[in-house]
Design an enzyme around this catalytic site. Structure first.
Site, short mmCIF file in Angstrom:
data_model
loop_
_atom_site.label_atom_id
_atom_site.label_comp_id
_atom_site.label_asym_id
_atom_site.label_seq_id
_atom_site.Cartn_x
_atom_site.Cartn_y
_atom_site.Cartn_z
N LEU A 1 -6.71 9.75 9.74
CA LEU A 1 -5.66 10.35 9.34
C LEU A 1 -5.93 11.17 7.93
CD1 LEU A 1 -3.68 6.86 8.77
CD2 LEU A 1 -3.39 8.63 10.59
N GLY B 1 0.78 -1.14 0.07
CA GLY B 1 0.02 -0.04 0.18
C GLY B 1 0.90 1.30 -0.20
N TYR C 1 -16.30 -2.74 6.76
CA TYR C 1 -14.88 -2.37 6.69
C TYR C 1 -14.17 -2.67 8.10
CZ TYR C 1 -10.64 0.32 6.78
OH TYR C 1 -9.35 1.08 6.94
N CYS D 1 -12.29 2.76 13.80
CA CYS D 1 -13.50 2.67 13.55
C CYS D 1 -13.79 1.17 14.00
CB CYS D 1 -13.86 2.78 11.94
SG CYS D 1 -13.58 1.76 10.82
N HIS E 1 -12.61 10.74 2.29
CA HIS E 1 -12.89 11.16 4.01
C HIS E 1 -13.09 12.64 4.11
CE1 HIS E 1 -10.53 7.10 4.71
NE2 HIS E 1 -11.56 7.25 5.46
O1 GFB Z 1 -14.20 11.16 7.30
P1 GFB Z 1 -15.36 10.61 7.02
O2 GFB Z 1 -16.19 9.95 6.08
O3 GFB Z 1 -15.11 9.28 8.41
O4 GFB Z 1 -16.40 11.55 8.20
P2 GFB Z 1 -15.70 8.62 9.53
C1 GFB Z 1 -16.11 12.18 9.34
C2 GFB Z 1 -17.47 13.08 9.76
O5 GFB Z 1 -17.62 14.23 8.78
C3 GFB Z 1 -18.96 12.44 9.57
C4 GFB Z 1 -18.76 14.42 8.36
O6 GFB Z 1 -19.42 12.99 10.71
C5 GFB Z 1 -19.34 13.03 8.50
O7 GFB Z 1 -20.78 13.32 8.17
N1 GFB Z 1 -18.39 15.13 7.03
C6 GFB Z 1 -19.06 16.44 6.70
C7 GFB Z 1 -18.12 14.64 5.95
N2 GFB Z 1 -18.63 16.72 5.61
C8 GFB Z 1 -18.16 15.53 4.70
C9 GFB Z 1 -17.76 15.33 3.61
O8 GFB Z 1 -17.49 16.17 2.68
N3 GFB Z 1 -17.21 14.18 3.35
C10 GFB Z 1 -17.03 13.15 4.20
N4 GFB Z 1 -16.48 11.81 4.15
N5 GFB Z 1 -17.80 13.61 5.67
C11 GFB Z 1 -14.85 6.60 8.40
C12 GFB Z 1 -15.06 5.10 7.88
O9 GFB Z 1 -15.56 7.17 9.18
O10 GFB Z 1 -13.27 6.81 9.00
C13 GFB Z 1 -13.96 4.39 7.55
O11 GFB Z 1 -16.06 5.09 7.24
C14 GFB Z 1 -12.42 4.78 8.01
O12 GFB Z 1 -14.43 2.98 7.75
C15 GFB Z 1 -12.36 6.14 8.58
O13 GFB Z 1 -12.39 3.89 9.33
C16 GFB Z 1 -11.21 6.49 9.28
O14 GFB Z 1 -14.74 8.93 10.78
O15 GFB Z 1 -17.31 8.67 9.86
#
Ligand code: GFB
Length: 316
Positions: free
Chosen positions: A168, A12, A138, A111, A181
């Site tokens: 990260l 990776g 996941y 997570c 993310h």
């Molecule tokens: O980064 P994220 O997708 O990871 O989202 P998770 C974190 C928070 O940010 C959530 C909010 O509460 C989302 O609703 N958020 C706000 C957004 N705006 C956005 C946006 O534009 N994009 C995204 N993505 N989120 C992931 C896991 O969860 O964390 C994975 O699904 C992995 O499996 C990763 O472990 C580290 O922390 O919620």
């Protein structure tokens, strides 16, 4: 023992975590890194993995390869997140052991802890409660990878260790508006809104979840610490020791990108886990500390994004 000429395979190496680990290894004088892209060695293909290990016989293996994505990608593609990550873990851990690797470091994820659990989260919280539904597939795959490490240690005496990184961010992240993310997605969304003079940026969810963000370069130093000084079946948290509200993160990203329009929250998008700040007592005991604060880490990542991605992503 990890020496400058040890044959270190970083699975990776083009991703956010793997590229940071390679930068750290190179900075510390490691000159025998074994790196293979997806097309060179497909890690879901048991035969391909077996042939690679048979030919190269790495002494140290860092398993940072995974199918990853943000909250929306996890919820949309559970079959791939479960199946691909299970196969990668099973193939690489088995081949590493079979071909006599001295040590393997597996990257799990914060997570995989229960959705609701006392904060900051200690390693002992694993498997004490229900998982967050948006990333259950996941998480189950990553728990299986962690359990494989523990099982190979118990049954075969294989020195497989597990790191539990928090959320990260940094260079080589995926700056995708839908699948990425939160940090890379917001950097791109605010950057494009500023460039276009847009009056509003929409941020997913309520803004009330809290997240613990760590720059990938800090993960790199933590992984080297573990490779050198840790050998136990208990996984080790790697986090910043702090957390921030998503709402405050959005305002910070707006400030760093220079966006001055309105910020609106969209509660129809999922929040995910309410909070997941990691307890970093265990790795602190090995002398590791994060060195990059969130503001300067985001500023550095934004510079990297503008220099490397902004022009291509603007045309997508
Ligand atoms: O980064 P994220 O997708 O990871 O989202 P998770 C974190 C928070 O940010 C959530 C909010 O509460 C989302 O609703 N958020 C706000 C957004 N705006 C956005 C946006 O534009 N994009 C995204 N993505 N989120 C992931 C896991 O969860 O964390 C994975 O699904 C992995 O499996 C990763 O472990 C580290 O922390 O919620």
């Amino acid at each position: 023992m990890l020496l400058p000429d040890s044959r270190v395979y970083v699975a990776g190496h083009t991703g956010l975590a793997g590229s940071a680990i390679c930068r750290r290894l190179e900075a510390e004088g490691h000159r025998n890194l074994l790196l293979r892209t997806h097309t060179e060695v497909e890690l879901t293909d048991e035969g391909a993995v077996e042939r690679f290990f048979d030919a190269e016989k790495p002494s140290h293996v860092i398993l940072a390869a995974a199918k990853v994505g943000g909250i929306a990608a996890n919820a949309a593609f559970p079959a791939e997140f479960l199946s691909v990550n299970l196969r990668i873990a099973a193939n690489v851990i088995e081949s590493a052991w079979r071909h006599g690797a001295e040590k393997l470091l597996y990257l799990a994820s914060s997570c995989i802890y229960p959705r609701v659990t006392p904060q900051p989260i200690r390693e002992e919280a694993l498997l004490t409660g229900a998982l967050e539904p948006t990333n259950e597939a996941y998480a189950i795959a990553k728990i299986a990878g962690l359990k494989l490490c523990q099982a190979y240690r118990r049954q075969h005496g294989f020195d497989a260790i597990v790191a539990m990184p928090t959320n990260l961010y940094g260079p080589h992240d995926r700056f995708d508006l839908e699948a990425g993310h939160v940090l890379p997605s917001l950097l791109r969304r605010f950057h494009e809104a500023k460039e276009a003079g847009a009056p509003e940026v929409i941020v997913w969810g309520s803004g009330s979840p809290r997240r613990d963000f760590l720059h990938a370069d800090d993960l790199g130093t933590a992984c080297l610490t573990l490779l050198r000084d840790y050998s136990d079946e208990m996984p080790v948290n790697i986090g910043s020791g702090d957390d921030i509200l998503i709402r405050d993160l959005a305002f910070l990203v707006a400030e760093i990108t220079g966006y001055r329009g309105a910020i609106t929250f969209d509660p129809s998008r999922p929040d995910g886990t309410p909070e997941k700040r990691l307890d970093i007592t265990r790795i602190s005991g090995l002398g590791w500390r994060p060195a990059i604060d969130l503001r300067s880490g985001i500023e550095q990542t934004y510079r990297w994004y503008r220099e490397n991605c902004a022009r291509e992503t603007a045309t997508v």
